[in-house]
Scaffold this active site. Sequence first.
Site, short mmCIF file in Angstrom:
data_model
loop_
_atom_site.label_atom_id
_atom_site.label_comp_id
_atom_site.label_asym_id
_atom_site.label_seq_id
_atom_site.Cartn_x
_atom_site.Cartn_y
_atom_site.Cartn_z
N HIS A 97 0.68 -1.25 0.02
CA HIS A 97 0.01 -0.06 0.15
C HIS A 97 0.92 1.07 -0.01
O HIS A 97 0.45 2.42 -0.40
CB HIS A 97 -0.85 -0.01 1.27
CG HIS A 97 -1.99 0.97 0.99
ND1 HIS A 97 -2.11 1.88 0.37
CD2 HIS A 97 -3.42 0.66 1.39
CE1 HIS A 97 -3.28 2.73 0.50
NE2 HIS A 97 -4.06 1.96 1.03
N VAL A 98 1.99 1.18 0.49
CA VAL A 98 2.88 2.01 0.56
C VAL A 98 3.14 2.73 -1.09
O VAL A 98 3.58 3.93 -1.27
CB VAL A 98 4.25 1.99 1.34
CG1 VAL A 98 5.25 3.05 1.08
CG2 VAL A 98 3.99 1.58 2.56
#
Length: 496
Positions: A163-164
């Site tokens: 998700h980063v």
Amino acid sequence: MPSILTDFNVRPYEDVPAQIIELSVPDAAAPKHCPIQLLYWPVEGKSNFIRGYENLKDGLSRLLADVPVLVGRLERGSKGDPRYLAVTISSDASVELEYEDISADDTIASYDDLVRNGFPTTGFKDIVSPKMSLGPMVEGSPMMCAKLNLIKGGAILAYGFSHVLADGWANSELGRLWALHAAHVSQGIGFERQKAATPDDEIRRQLSTLPDFDADAPLDAFLQITPSEEATNFLHKDVLAAEKAKKKAREKMMATLLAAGEVPELPRFTFWRFTPEKLKELKQAATSSDASKWISTMDALAGLFWSRIARIQGQSSNGHQQSRCIFALDIRRRLQQPVPLAYVGNVFSPVDAICPLDELESDSLGLKAAAQSMRQANKGWTQPRWEAWLNKIMSLPLDQTLDTSQEFRLQKHNMYFNDYSAFQLNTASWGAPFGQPARTRCLRSGLAGGAAGVWVCPKFPDGSLEVWLTSTAAIQKSLFEDATFNRYAEFVCQYT
């Protein structure tokens, strides 16, 4: 030469130079986890499975050349600050695409049984998931992980992107690109870049250049300043530190639930299906007679879950006057300087819709009131509000950050809503022998109590939608018995 079924490492199709890619402020503010997608296919014979695995590996190799950042590892940036992150790519970097034959495991349902039961994922997580996804995301974690599983009569691909690196939209786009490359491999088509070119460094600088703001400005009510190490967006140095912080946060949550008289329980996950005809009826029922108050189908769908859950719980008599629904907006095209849809990164904004509980619980007003609240929250988004959220995160002391407030998370009358209907997982073909997935699922954890969570799954080719609800057993049971809800929804499956 290692066997393709024992050599899991996949290198980019073309050489990728060693480099360090500084990520943006929105990337640093993203949750530190890797959401895992499950794709199901019927497969006849192990030879077809192996051919499909080879195509996936070759397709992944092409994807890594197309989007080189995927082959990197997450690190703290040059400032050594956990709020400034980077992806480090070494000259010999690779990604693992694991393979496991679990067709002889009697605890895993056959493909035919999965079809018959609506594709539940009970007991699947630890077996079918890539090893890297089972632990927390920390410094040194990869940007993606994947595993292909052979089951009786079928295959399950489990994969995830950090998700980063990728918000919901980017995650969907990366999955589409991998499918396209795998399909080209199966058709004997040579490598061609499929990702549209984007000025990534320039976009990251743009997203990280925030205007001055008033540090004392009030926060959105669903946010709170929290110790960094307990927040979902903090990057821990190692697994031990991350697990320790997770345990502490969970103990605090459990204590709060018990103090409020709640009995923590395993969350239940229920899937409901909505046909195009029922979605049309639902939107008509949720639409106001006032022509100026247009709503979308997604507003109506969120409104149905929000209003019926509120009515089931009847929380207004317990001192609560209003309910909140948090959702994420993709703001690529809403920024003053728009970001291309092909950009891989985080360009989302958390938003909350607010509705009075006395309206939400009303049989005659609830659906329309909830849908209209969702629409107004969407329309009311402003760029300064998003910038203030990021600015506040970056201006706090290192031991503090912003996170969703525990008060919001643990109040039963609130709700999370996630719309993945535009994702192409159910419509993209991965080439022979797999083709189009029969079904997709997402592995997520749920709270032991508190706010319900609603996820709209990728749209099916016929326009149908499956919606996944995580909540308590009592709410799930009441929805089964709710005539208004069942007018539109068809039960698919349930699991804990």
